[in-house]
Design a protein around this motif. Structure first.
Motif, PDB file in Angstrom:
ATOM      1  N   VAL A 272     -20.894  30.572   9.356  1.00 14.07           N
ATOM      2  CA  VAL A 272     -21.060  30.950  10.765  1.00 14.07           C
ATOM      3  C   VAL A 272     -19.824  31.721  11.237  1.00 14.07           C
ATOM      4  O   VAL A 272     -18.693  31.356  10.932  1.00 14.07           O
ATOM      5  N   LYS A 273     -20.052  32.789  11.978  1.00 17.00           N
ATOM      6  CA  LYS A 273     -18.963  33.692  12.355  1.00 17.00           C
ATOM      7  C   LYS A 273     -17.849  32.976  13.116  1.00 17.00           C
ATOM      8  O   LYS A 273     -16.663  33.189  12.829  1.00 17.00           O
ATOM      9  N   SER A 274     -18.190  32.138  14.072  1.00 19.88           N
ATOM     10  CA  SER A 274     -17.184  31.508  14.919  1.00 19.88           C
ATOM     11  C   SER A 274     -16.327  30.514  14.137  1.00 19.88           C
ATOM     12  O   SER A 274     -16.850  29.739  13.334  1.00 19.88           O
ATOM     13  N   TYR A 275     -15.030  30.536  14.378  1.00 17.98           N
ATOM     14  CA  TYR A 275     -14.090  29.559  13.810  1.00 17.98           C
ATOM     15  C   TYR A 275     -14.112  29.550  12.278  1.00 17.98           C
ATOM     16  O   TYR A 275     -13.837  28.532  11.654  1.00 17.98           O
ATOM     17  N   GLY A 276     -14.391  30.684  11.662  1.00 16.08           N
ATOM     18  CA  GLY A 276     -14.578  30.720  10.228  1.00 16.08           C
ATOM     19  C   GLY A 276     -13.464  31.420   9.474  1.00 16.08           C
ATOM     20  O   GLY A 276     -12.373  31.681  10.000  1.00 16.08           O
ATOM     21  N   ALA A 279     -12.019  34.543  11.051  1.00 13.07           N
ATOM     22  CA  ALA A 279     -11.044  34.333  12.133  1.00 13.07           C
ATOM     23  C   ALA A 279      -9.647  34.121  11.564  1.00 13.07           C
ATOM     24  O   ALA A 279      -8.655  34.637  12.093  1.00 13.07           O
ATOM     25  N   ARG A 300     -15.307  41.156  12.281  1.00  8.56           N
ATOM     26  CA  ARG A 300     -15.791  40.028  11.472  1.00  8.56           C
ATOM     27  C   ARG A 300     -17.303  40.149  11.354  1.00  8.56           C
ATOM     28  O   ARG A 300     -17.996  40.376  12.345  1.00  8.56           O
ATOM     29  N   GLU A 305     -25.090  32.322  14.680  1.00  4.63           N
ATOM     30  CA  GLU A 305     -24.765  31.055  15.356  1.00  4.63           C
ATOM     31  C   GLU A 305     -26.026  30.191  15.387  1.00  4.63           C
ATOM     32  O   GLU A 305     -26.582  29.894  16.456  1.00  4.63           O
TER      33      GLU A 305
END
Length: 337
Positions: A272-276, A279, A300, A305
């Protein structure tokens, strides 16, 4: 740690065959190595990676564990503390969620909490990723979870050669190592050196040199990035593709040097893109002097999500594919960000 063996003759093996060969070599060379996991014996493992190893090495070395990830992982950690070198296979990396206590609170911390007086040389094999129609609970890419934990090493070999060499390197490491093996790579074939050799943990590989854009990718995304770079080369774009290989530790030097050269960065990963992973790589560049060399914002390209869908078309849409990598790279090269 064993020295890196000189290159010998190579053969073409699948990713799964290369892993099996690494485990067989380890079992032959070191009596403290044991394999553990659910259905890894007669059944040969959920993805048939262990196949005939129980016939070759017996049930004292290839141990079927009960259907309890928490219990099996705990036994593996305890065995490592007493002098063995267990390789524990999760049927799916998703099931490691059931063993977080043993991996995150025990394996990762015990050498630190005991002042370095004990090592925890356990290897966890993690079949991971989407693309097999296994749906939301069997298709995740959770490497960033574990990369967040000091005391763990997290690797993602993308080729059969690295799958073998990095597993053998993991067995020489005093810390717990998690190997995320993308399920779609198991049948991929490539040249693999014979015998024992080590592929260092923490060192990225430049798979394709270029001057206009750096793509940092991991696991199966390396191959999709290389395919995208080939297409873009016909348009005159020179793309450098870096195979991250190691999530923790990260090879800062190779990535920073590439971004200084190209002035642009695209990070491609399935999680998943967030917090990955993207980042972390982006922040590393922003905090280095490579930031001053950027000619465009960092991009990115990660997973949606969303849980991984069962429907095959939605499943593809949930993670980066070759066409989405091409589109993102074009935006950067043309500065359409």
């Amino acid at each position: 740690m064993n020295a890196v063996a000189p290159a010998t003759e190579t053969r073409v093996l699948s990713y799964a065959e290369a892993i099996r060969e690494a485990m067989a070599i380890a079992l032959e060379r070191d009596p403290t190595v044991v394999l553990m996991g659910e259905d890894i014996g007669v059944y040969g493992g959920a993805f048939q990676v262990t196949l005939d190893l129980v016939d070759r090495f017996g049930t004292d070395r290839v141990i079927d564990t009960p259907i309890s990830e928490l219990g099996g992982a705990g036994v593996a950690v305890g065995a490592a503390l007493t002098g063995l070198k267990p390789i524990f296979e999760f049927q799916f990396s998703d099931f490691a969620a059931l063993a977080m206590e043993q991996i995150v609170n025990q394996a990762a911390k015990l050498r630190y909490m005991l002042g370095g007086e004990a090592a925890v040389p356990v290897v966890f094999r993690m079949p991971a990723g989407s693309g097999t129609g296994a749906a939301a609970q069997h298709s995740q890419s959770l490497e960033a979870w574990f990369g967040h934990v000091p005391g763990l090493k997290v690797i993602q070999p993308s080729t059969p050669e690295d799958a073998k060499g990095m597993l053998l390197a993991a067995l020489d490491d005093p810390d717990p190592v998690l190997i995320f093996e993308h399920k779609l790579l198991y049948k991929m074939k490539g040249d693999v050196p014979e015998g024992h050799y080590i592929t260092p943990i923490g060192k990225a590989a430049i798979r394709r040199p270029g001057s206009q854009l750096t793509i940092v990718a991991s696991s199966i995304m390396v191959h999709r990035a290389l395919e995208a770079a080939e297409t873009l080369a016909a348009e005159g774009a020179e793309i450098e593709v870096i195979d991250l290989r190691s999530i923790r530790p990260v090879d800062h030097e190779t990535i920073i040097a590439s971004v200084r050269k190209t002035g642009r960065l695209l990070v491609v990963y399935e999680g998943v893109k967030s917090y990955g992973v993207g980042a972390e790589i982006s922040a590393m560049i922003a905090e280095s002097d490579a930031f001053d060399f950027l000619d465009a914002p960092i991009l990115r390209l990660g997973g949606a999500e969303s849980p991984i869908p069962y429907n095959p078309e939605l499943e593809k849409a949930a993670v980066p594919q070759v066409d989405t990598i091409i589109a993102a790279a074009r935006r950067l090269v043309r500065r359409e960000v």
